[in-house]
Design a protein around this motif. Structure first.
Motif, PDB file in Angstrom:
ATOM      1  N   HIS A 103       0.921  -1.202   0.111  1.00  0.00           N
ATOM      2  CA  HIS A 103      -0.097   0.035  -0.007  1.00  0.00           C
ATOM      3  C   HIS A 103       0.804   1.206   0.022  1.00  0.00           C
ATOM      4  O   HIS A 103       0.674   2.297  -0.705  1.00  0.00           O
ATOM      5  CB  HIS A 103      -1.020  -0.056   1.364  1.00  0.00           C
ATOM      6  CG  HIS A 103      -1.841   1.116   1.526  1.00  0.00           C
ATOM      7  ND1 HIS A 103      -1.689   1.969   2.129  1.00  0.00           N
ATOM      8  CD2 HIS A 103      -3.020   1.487   0.334  1.00  0.00           C
ATOM      9  CE1 HIS A 103      -2.451   2.885   2.196  1.00  0.00           C
ATOM     10  NE2 HIS A 103      -3.523   2.705   1.132  1.00  0.00           N
ATOM     11  N   ARG A 104       1.824   1.343   0.887  1.00  0.00           N
ATOM     12  CA  ARG A 104       2.999   2.382   0.748  1.00  0.00           C
ATOM     13  C   ARG A 104       3.548   2.613  -0.676  1.00  0.00           C
ATOM     14  O   ARG A 104       3.751   3.608  -0.950  1.00  0.00           O
ATOM     15  CB  ARG A 104       3.858   2.213   2.063  1.00  0.00           C
ATOM     16  CG  ARG A 104       3.335   2.574   3.308  1.00  0.00           C
ATOM     17  CD  ARG A 104       4.295   2.669   4.390  1.00  0.00           C
ATOM     18  NE  ARG A 104       4.915   1.392   4.549  1.00  0.00           N
ATOM     19  CZ  ARG A 104       4.693   0.499   5.503  1.00  0.00           C
ATOM     20  NH1 ARG A 104       3.563   0.947   6.492  1.00  0.00           N
ATOM     21  NH2 ARG A 104       5.249  -0.662   5.614  1.00  0.00           N
ATOM     22  N   ALA A 105       3.980   1.495  -1.159  1.00  0.00           N
ATOM     23  CA  ALA A 105       4.730   1.467  -2.185  1.00  0.00           C
ATOM     24  C   ALA A 105       3.836   2.042  -3.569  1.00  0.00           C
ATOM     25  O   ALA A 105       4.174   2.704  -4.492  1.00  0.00           O
ATOM     26  CB  ALA A 105       5.395   0.095  -2.458  1.00  0.00           C
ATOM     27  N   THR A 106       2.560   1.675  -3.536  1.00  0.00           N
ATOM     28  CA  THR A 106       1.637   1.708  -4.782  1.00  0.00           C
ATOM     29  C   THR A 106       0.894   2.912  -4.645  1.00  0.00           C
ATOM     30  O   THR A 106       0.389   3.749  -5.343  1.00  0.00           O
ATOM     31  CB  THR A 106       0.886   0.641  -4.892  1.00  0.00           C
ATOM     32  OG1 THR A 106       0.026   0.201  -3.806  1.00  0.00           O
ATOM     33  CG2 THR A 106       1.798  -0.657  -5.271  1.00  0.00           C
ATOM     34  N   ARG A 107       0.297   3.468  -3.326  1.00  0.00           N
ATOM     35  CA  ARG A 107      -0.741   4.521  -2.887  1.00  0.00           C
ATOM     36  C   ARG A 107      -1.959   4.142  -3.789  1.00  0.00           C
ATOM     37  O   ARG A 107      -2.672   5.077  -4.205  1.00  0.00           O
ATOM     38  CB  ARG A 107      -0.044   5.820  -3.409  1.00  0.00           C
ATOM     39  CG  ARG A 107       0.820   6.240  -2.686  1.00  0.00           C
ATOM     40  CD  ARG A 107       0.867   6.177  -1.274  1.00  0.00           C
ATOM     41  NE  ARG A 107       2.045   6.596  -0.516  1.00  0.00           N
ATOM     42  CZ  ARG A 107       2.239   6.831   0.873  1.00  0.00           C
ATOM     43  NH1 ARG A 107       0.920   6.532   1.542  1.00  0.00           N
ATOM     44  NH2 ARG A 107       3.173   6.995   1.446  1.00  0.00           N
ATOM     45  N   GLN A 108      -2.215   2.765  -3.733  1.00  0.00           N
ATOM     46  CA  GLN A 108      -3.391   2.232  -4.437  1.00  0.00           C
ATOM     47  C   GLN A 108      -4.325   1.278  -3.303  1.00  0.00           C
ATOM     48  O   GLN A 108      -3.718   1.277  -2.232  1.00  0.00           O
ATOM     49  CB  GLN A 108      -3.240   1.533  -5.657  1.00  0.00           C
ATOM     50  CG  GLN A 108      -2.411   2.307  -6.768  1.00  0.00           C
ATOM     51  CD  GLN A 108      -3.093   3.461  -7.309  1.00  0.00           C
ATOM     52  OE1 GLN A 108      -4.132   3.534  -7.419  1.00  0.00           O
ATOM     53  NE2 GLN A 108      -2.312   4.275  -7.840  1.00  0.00           N
ATOM     54  N   HIS A 109      -5.375   0.901  -3.621  1.00  0.00           N
ATOM     55  CA  HIS A 109      -6.190  -0.119  -2.884  1.00  0.00           C
ATOM     56  C   HIS A 109      -5.556  -1.367  -3.064  1.00  0.00           C
ATOM     57  O   HIS A 109      -5.090  -1.880  -3.929  1.00  0.00           O
ATOM     58  CB  HIS A 109      -7.655   0.039  -3.501  1.00  0.00           C
ATOM     59  CG  HIS A 109      -8.396   1.253  -3.493  1.00  0.00           C
ATOM     60  ND1 HIS A 109      -8.810   2.054  -2.312  1.00  0.00           N
ATOM     61  CD2 HIS A 109      -8.845   1.916  -4.757  1.00  0.00           C
ATOM     62  CE1 HIS A 109      -9.356   3.077  -2.815  1.00  0.00           C
ATOM     63  NE2 HIS A 109      -9.450   2.938  -4.067  1.00  0.00           N
ATOM     64  N   VAL A 110      -5.288  -1.713  -1.756  1.00  0.00           N
ATOM     65  CA  VAL A 110      -4.901  -3.060  -1.813  1.00  0.00           C
ATOM     66  C   VAL A 110      -6.014  -4.150  -1.328  1.00  0.00           C
ATOM     67  O   VAL A 110      -6.221  -3.937   0.128  1.00  0.00           O
ATOM     68  CB  VAL A 110      -3.454  -3.228  -0.742  1.00  0.00           C
ATOM     69  CG1 VAL A 110      -2.885  -4.752  -0.959  1.00  0.00           C
ATOM     70  CG2 VAL A 110      -2.373  -2.348  -1.567  1.00  0.00           C
ATOM     71  N   GLN A 111      -6.283  -5.296  -1.739  1.00  0.00           N
ATOM     72  CA  GLN A 111      -7.477  -5.997  -1.137  1.00  0.00           C
ATOM     73  C   GLN A 111      -6.986  -7.513  -1.011  1.00  0.00           C
ATOM     74  O   GLN A 111      -6.143  -8.091  -1.952  1.00  0.00           O
ATOM     75  CB  GLN A 111      -8.577  -6.111  -2.320  1.00  0.00           C
ATOM     76  CG  GLN A 111      -8.889  -4.435  -2.466  1.00  0.00           C
ATOM     77  CD  GLN A 111     -10.254  -4.589  -3.334  1.00  0.00           C
ATOM     78  OE1 GLN A 111     -11.328  -4.323  -3.058  1.00  0.00           O
ATOM     79  NE2 GLN A 111      -9.967  -4.872  -4.606  1.00  0.00           N
ATOM     80  N   LEU A 112      -7.610  -8.092  -0.160  1.00  0.00           N
ATOM     81  CA  LEU A 112      -7.184  -9.512   0.288  1.00  0.00           C
ATOM     82  C   LEU A 112      -8.748 -10.216   0.081  1.00  0.00           C
ATOM     83  O   LEU A 112      -9.582  -9.626   0.897  1.00  0.00           O
ATOM     84  CB  LEU A 112      -6.597  -9.625   1.639  1.00  0.00           C
ATOM     85  CG  LEU A 112      -6.137 -10.953   2.086  1.00  0.00           C
ATOM     86  CD1 LEU A 112      -5.212 -11.408   1.110  1.00  0.00           C
ATOM     87  CD2 LEU A 112      -5.910 -11.014   3.458  1.00  0.00           C
ATOM     88  N   VAL A 227      -4.049  -5.223  -6.247  1.00  0.00           N
ATOM     89  CA  VAL A 227      -4.182  -3.809  -6.305  1.00  0.00           C
ATOM     90  C   VAL A 227      -4.920  -3.303  -7.233  1.00  0.00           C
ATOM     91  O   VAL A 227      -4.968  -3.664  -8.353  1.00  0.00           O
ATOM     92  CB  VAL A 227      -2.652  -3.265  -6.589  1.00  0.00           C
ATOM     93  CG1 VAL A 227      -2.458  -1.916  -6.650  1.00  0.00           C
ATOM     94  CG2 VAL A 227      -1.363  -3.779  -5.485  1.00  0.00           C
ATOM     95  N   LEU A 228      -5.503  -2.386  -6.882  1.00  0.00           N
ATOM     96  CA  LEU A 228      -6.858  -1.781  -7.483  1.00  0.00           C
ATOM     97  C   LEU A 228      -6.743  -0.152  -7.680  1.00  0.00           C
ATOM     98  O   LEU A 228      -6.402   0.316  -6.555  1.00  0.00           O
ATOM     99  CB  LEU A 228      -8.110  -2.153  -6.949  1.00  0.00           C
ATOM    100  CG  LEU A 228      -9.344  -1.320  -7.607  1.00  0.00           C
ATOM    101  CD1 LEU A 228      -9.628  -2.078  -9.130  1.00  0.00           C
ATOM    102  CD2 LEU A 228     -10.540  -1.562  -6.645  1.00  0.00           C
ATOM    103  N   GLY A 229      -6.943   0.312  -8.723  1.00  0.00           N
ATOM    104  CA  GLY A 229      -6.657   1.746  -8.705  1.00  0.00           C
ATOM    105  C   GLY A 229      -7.453   2.202  -9.782  1.00  0.00           C
ATOM    106  O   GLY A 229      -7.813   1.806 -10.622  1.00  0.00           O
ATOM    107  N   ALA A 230      -7.472   3.759 -10.069  1.00  0.00           N
ATOM    108  CA  ALA A 230      -8.125   4.369 -11.121  1.00  0.00           C
ATOM    109  C   ALA A 230      -7.433   4.048 -12.478  1.00  0.00           C
ATOM    110  O   ALA A 230      -6.114   4.247 -12.509  1.00  0.00           O
ATOM    111  CB  ALA A 230      -8.181   5.971 -10.999  1.00  0.00           C
ATOM    112  N   ASP A 231      -7.911   3.778 -13.627  1.00  0.00           N
ATOM    113  CA  ASP A 231      -7.441   3.368 -14.679  1.00  0.00           C
ATOM    114  C   ASP A 231      -6.817   4.517 -15.246  1.00  0.00           C
ATOM    115  O   ASP A 231      -7.360   5.746 -15.514  1.00  0.00           O
ATOM    116  CB  ASP A 231      -8.507   2.950 -15.745  1.00  0.00           C
ATOM    117  CG  ASP A 231      -7.732   2.194 -16.992  1.00  0.00           C
ATOM    118  OD1 ASP A 231      -6.708   1.857 -16.893  1.00  0.00           O
ATOM    119  OD2 ASP A 231      -8.627   1.799 -17.873  1.00  0.00           O
ATOM    120  N   GLY A 232      -5.503   4.743 -15.814  1.00  0.00           N
ATOM    121  CA  GLY A 232      -4.755   5.770 -16.265  1.00  0.00           C
ATOM    122  C   GLY A 232      -3.740   6.147 -15.478  1.00  0.00           C
ATOM    123  O   GLY A 232      -2.932   6.737 -15.558  1.00  0.00           O
TER     124      GLY A 232
END
Length: 259
Positions: A103-112, A227-232
């Motif tokens: 999460h810290r590395a990507t700044r995106q949603h991380v899901q399990l 890892v989930l994030g806004a496309d783009g």
């Protein structure tokens, strides 16, 4: 005149009391976490008088909570029980430090997520501002055919379960577009070949994800991480090595724990 059910027996309608209780709990949704008695009765398909008695009993047990205005919500007692689930809390305890690193590395949603029957259940998520809208909350059920997490869990399930799943009518939500069994089969084959799952959606806003499997001591797929994030704003190909490395690290610790 109605006959009261015997202790440990079935209600007069023939349906087990426990089944009715779960129907009341199933009436709550992400969008409607607070329900009136009338709505609860309608959603569960149980007569109003029976709904009142059962809801009051569940409230006394802490499974439901009755608000000052008479409406009902899910009770905190259920959270206590959920925390004891090895596939939820135990897995989460092992995975969370690694998820925080990702999460810290990507700044995106991380899901399990883990699979339960024909759905995936999200057991933990770390969210980030600006990473886009998420459709499912922690504890929420996720379709196996329409998400990266689901593709991982479905691709690593037993062949007979996959065959059964592929025979059903499939729609991608929230777009409500039909998915063919052939398309899903091709995607699952790709997951097994590459070891990762890529997914994207257009609604309610463009988003993309990359997911990888987590294996237990027996070598079975115990969970999936994504890892989930806004496309783009998310380069899933660039993130793949990090997601795979984190999944392997969690798998290693899961095996050491004996789970």
């Amino acid at each position: 005149m109605t006959t009261a059910p015997r202790r440990g027996g079935r209600p007069a309608s023939g349906e087990p009391l426990l089944d009715r209780a779960f129907r009341l709990l199933d009436a709550f949704t992400d969008e409607e976490t607070t329900l009136t008695l009338t709505k609860l009765s309608e959603r569960a398909g149980i007569p109003l008088s029976s709904t009142l008695r059962l809801a009051q009993h569940l409230a006394r047990l802490g499974a439901l909570e009755r608000q000052a205005d008479g409406t009902f919500t899910i009770g905190l007692r259920l959270l206590e029980y959920a925390a004891l689930a090895p596939r939820g809390h135990g897995l989460r305890a092992i995975a969370l430090p690694y998820m925080e690193d990702l999460h810290r590395a990507t700044r995106q949603h991380v899901q399990l997520a883990v699979r339960e029957n024909d759905e995936a259940v999200i057991v933990e998520r770390l969210s980030a501002p600006g990473a886009g809208k998420v459709l499912y909350h922690v504890g929420g059920r996720v379709p196996l055919h329409g998400t990266g997490l689901g593709h991982i869990l479905l691709a690593h399930s037993r062949p007979e379960f996959q065959e059964s799943y592929l025979r059903r009518e499939l729609f991608l939500e929230p777009e409500h577009t039909r998915m063919t069994a052939a398309t899903l089969q091709t995607q699952l084959d790709s997951v097994r070949t590459t070891g990762v799952a890529y997914m994207s959606r257009l609604l309610p806003e463009p988003a993309a994800s990359v997911a990888a499997p987590i294996f237990d001591r027996a070598g079975a797929c115990a969970a999936a991480i994504s890892v989930l994030g806004a496309d783009g704003s998310l380069d899933t190909r660039m993130l793949e090595p990090a997601v795979v490395a984190i999944a392997r690290a969690i798998s290693r610790d899961l095996k050491r724990s004996g789970r």
